[in-house]
Enzyme design. Structure first.
Site, mmCIF file in Angstrom:
data_model
loop_
_atom_site.group_PDB
_atom_site.id
_atom_site.type_symbol
_atom_site.label_atom_id
_atom_site.label_comp_id
_atom_site.label_asym_id
_atom_site.label_seq_id
_atom_site.Cartn_x
_atom_site.Cartn_y
_atom_site.Cartn_z
ATOM 1 C CG ASN A 7 -1.593 1.505 1.665
ATOM 2 O OD1 ASN A 7 -1.675 2.353 -0.087
ATOM 3 N ND2 ASN A 7 -2.565 1.137 2.727
ATOM 4 N NE ARG A 9 -3.762 7.414 1.059
ATOM 5 C CZ ARG A 9 -4.820 7.959 1.237
ATOM 6 N NH1 ARG A 9 -5.931 7.228 0.661
ATOM 7 N NH2 ARG A 9 -5.100 8.418 2.206
ATOM 8 C CB CYS A 10 1.316 1.479 4.177
ATOM 9 S SG CYS A 10 1.725 1.099 5.987
ATOM 10 C CB SER A 11 5.497 4.825 7.146
ATOM 11 O OG SER A 11 5.092 4.110 8.203
ATOM 12 N NE ARG A 14 5.610 6.376 2.666
ATOM 13 C CZ ARG A 14 4.697 6.541 3.471
ATOM 14 N NH1 ARG A 14 4.025 6.285 2.600
ATOM 15 N NH2 ARG A 14 5.235 7.034 4.058
#
Length: 113
Positions: A7, A9-11, A14
């Site tokens: 995802n 948008r998820c740190s 990433r």
């Protein structure tokens, strides 16, 4: 081939992606919010993780709290909920063959690569 269920948008997700890139490992990225997982795919992932379906749920998400918290749900019902609400799936999930981990903390990914 290694697969990361990601995802953007998820740190933590990433961070998992960056770890694989830093190690120079080739991998396939599945953006599971764009390509929701089928019940069969989820069952396979859960089996590789060696966990109960509830352990794949982001239980602090408002969607879970507002709609499902405190209910007695079967494993099958949880898998259905996850397939219909991919936002509730813990991330990132990294799979290497028949081994898999949820990359929290990110270093857990190193266990299977």
């Amino acid at each position: 081939m290694i697969t990361i269920y990601h995802n953007p948008r998820c740190s933590k997700s990433r961070e998992g992606l960056c770890l694989l890139e830093e190690k120079g490992i080739s991998f396939e990225t599945v953006k599971y919010l764009d390509q929701p997982l089928s019940r069969e795919e989820l069952q396979s992932i859960i089996q590789k993780l060696g966990i109960k379906p509830i352990e794949l749920v982001r239980q602090k998400e408002s969607l879970w709290i507002e709609n499902y918290k405190g209910q007695t749900l079967s494993d099958d019902a949880i898998i259905t909920i996850l397939s219909e609400n991919p936002k509730l799936i813990e991330r990132p999930i990294v799979i290497n063959g028949d081994k898999a981990v949820i990359g929290r903390p990110t270093e857990k990914i190193l266990e299977i690569i």
